[in-house]
Write an enzyme that holds these catalytic residues in place. Structure first.
Site, PDB file in Angstrom:
ATOM      1  N   TYR A 148      32.158 -47.092  -1.385  1.00  0.00           N
ATOM      2  CA  TYR A 148      33.846 -47.015  -1.354  1.00  0.00           C
ATOM      3  C   TYR A 148      34.105 -46.234   0.416  1.00  0.00           C
ATOM      4  CZ  TYR A 148      33.450 -47.561  -6.109  1.00  0.00           C
ATOM      5  OH  TYR A 148      33.234 -48.265  -7.301  1.00  0.00           O
ATOM      6  N   LYS A 197      19.184 -48.356  -7.656  1.00  0.00           N
ATOM      7  CA  LYS A 197      18.771 -49.643  -7.729  1.00  0.00           C
ATOM      8  C   LYS A 197      17.594 -49.863  -6.510  1.00  0.00           C
ATOM      9  CE  LYS A 197      19.330 -54.013  -9.087  1.00  0.00           C
ATOM     10  NZ  LYS A 197      19.070 -54.186 -10.537  1.00  0.00           N
ATOM     11  N   ASP A 229      20.958 -50.892 -13.834  1.00  0.00           N
ATOM     12  CA  ASP A 229      20.968 -51.695 -15.002  1.00  0.00           C
ATOM     13  C   ASP A 229      20.580 -51.309 -16.333  1.00  0.00           C
ATOM     14  OD1 ASP A 229      18.903 -52.046 -13.433  1.00  0.00           O
ATOM     15  OD2 ASP A 229      18.741 -54.121 -13.425  1.00  0.00           O
ATOM     16  N   ASP A 253      30.944 -44.115 -10.841  1.00  0.00           N
ATOM     17  CA  ASP A 253      32.293 -44.482 -11.174  1.00  0.00           C
ATOM     18  C   ASP A 253      32.173 -45.439 -12.322  1.00  0.00           C
ATOM     19  OD1 ASP A 253      34.851 -45.387 -11.049  1.00  0.00           O
ATOM     20  OD2 ASP A 253      34.748 -46.622  -9.333  1.00  0.00           O
ATOM     21  N   ASP A 257      32.655 -44.071 -16.482  1.00  0.00           N
ATOM     22  CA  ASP A 257      33.551 -44.528 -17.767  1.00  0.00           C
ATOM     23  C   ASP A 257      32.893 -44.985 -18.998  1.00  0.00           C
ATOM     24  OD1 ASP A 257      35.821 -44.088 -16.082  1.00  0.00           O
ATOM     25  OD2 ASP A 257      36.375 -45.986 -15.220  1.00  0.00           O
TER      26      ASP A 257
END
Ligand code: NAD
Length: 362
Positions: A148, A197, A229, A253, A257
């Protein structure tokens, strides 16, 4: 011997003033019981600051927040189409205040606990067995680096529109967030799952290396690595396996959530954003809920639990934080509910009644 602390409060917009009022009541009760003195100063942020000063956060307000020991925030924002704030350019709208204060206070670590109270397990969208097992985890997300914040561009390459985003982390950025995660784990069940990852990304491989180095300073905390994942799947399969999930900005992020959603109760979820040292900003994970603002209907528990996090992480007052969290659990156990978490057979209470009930149990 009691301590003296300065807390800046930001009621903000919508239900913000109502829920911050209840959290302050609870902090006052903590002071009374434990002999502390908290000095409060209110600042304006969001729509109310736009109305007063034309900007969502003034330099003076930011400076006041910086000089505090911790900041407690309600929520900011209104309704697009109803509130004239949204006719302003994006950098002057209420939510721009959030970005400005996070940046101005150097908040680089975001802590979002997701806890399923057994009394609210009907709201949990997972299978009954998972809900019965319960869970109590916290996602520690890096907030100021990664995808980001990297360079980005869109250009034509050989006549084809091509977009590039870059994901950059240096070892210092990884180290400081890893330290926060291990420190957090020490206040909990002493287990860190570092999520990355690493089978694909170089930044993840550096993340793993640095996290393993930091772990050596915390021999009492168990570290394991998990691919993102797999983590997304494990969160819906068996969230009880997690204590602290440490991860980078974008993965955090998404995972924070997901972790919120599996509790099913938005009015119950606190959060903390931490800077270097003990400074932090604490706020509920929900927004300003303009649809129920000013009606004494809001659930103040996410803000009260944010105040408990403030006690624990900024003031190192674990016993006081435990007392607040236990009072919240007790109120739920006795069947008191605001409208958002109400179910048949419970006693419906207002925002201010809920605050009083928690205070009485501290
Ligand atoms: P929201 O979280 O404000 O509300 C979503 C739904 O949940 C609404 O129906 C609301 O009534 C309900 N709800 C939320 N908190 C509740 C509580 N404590 N008790 C009872 N019910 C509650 O999200 P939204 O509707 O997407 O956003 C509303 C405004 O808040 C927007 O202006 C948005 O930009 C802003 N917002 C602010 C923050 C923040 O200040 N950190 C975060 C998210 C959204």
């Amino acid at each position: 011997m009691g301590e003296r602390k300065k807390i800046v409060t930001i009621p903000g917009d919508g239900i913000g003033p109502e829920i911050v009022r209840e959290a302050r009541k609870v902090l006052d009760k903590v002071c009374e019981k434990y002999g502390h003195t908290f000095h409060y100063e209110d600042i304006l942020m969001g729509g109310c600051s736009i109305d007063a000063y034309g900007v969502p956060l003034t330099e003076e307000a930011l400076a006041t927040a910086k000089a505090a020991d911790a900041v407690l925030l309600g929520a900011v924002g209104g309704i697009v189409g109803r509130d004239s704030w949204y006719e302003l350019p994006p950098n002057l709208r209420p939510e721009a205040g959030l970005l400005a204060i996070r940046k101005g206070l150097g908040l680089f670590a975001n802590l979002r606990p997701a806890k399923l109270y057994s009394e609210l397990k009907e709201a949990c969208p997972l299978r009954e067995a998972s809900a019965d097992a319960g869970f109590d985890l916290v996602v520690v997300r890096e907030l100021t680096g990664g995808l980001y914040f990297g360079d980005r561009k869109t250009e034509e390459v050989d006549g084809v529109l091509t977009a590039t985003d870059t994901l950059v982390y240096n070892e210092n950025e990884i180290r400081r967030i890893a330290v926060k995660a291990f420190e957090t784990a020490r206040k909990r069940r002493k287990k860190v799952t570092s999520v990355d990852k690493a089978n694909v990304l170089d930044s993840s491989r550096l993340w793993r290396k640095v996290t393993a180095e930091v772990a050596k300073d915390y021999p009492d905390v168990e570290l394991s690595d998990m691919l993102v994942d797999n983590c997304a799947m494990q969160l819906v399969k068996d969230p009880s396996q997690f204590d602290v999930i440490l991860t980078e900005n974008m993965f955090g992020d998404i995972l924070s959530d997901e972790a919120s959603m599996i509790t099913g109760s938005i009015g119950m979820l606190p959060s903390a954003s931490l800077a270097e040292g003990s400074f932090g900003l604490y706020e509920p994970s929900h927004g300003a809920a303009p649809d129920i603002a000013g009606k004494n209907l809001a659930n103040p528990l996410a803000t009260i639990l944010s105040a408990a996090m403030l006690l624990r992480y900024s003031f190192d007052m674990d016993a006081e934080a435990d007392a607040v969290e236990a009072a919240v659990a007790q109120v739920l156990k006795e069947g008191y509910r605001t409208g958002d978490i109400f179910s048949e057979g419970c006693t419906k209470v207002s925002c201010s009644e809920m605050g009083d009930l928690v205070c009485e149990r501290i």
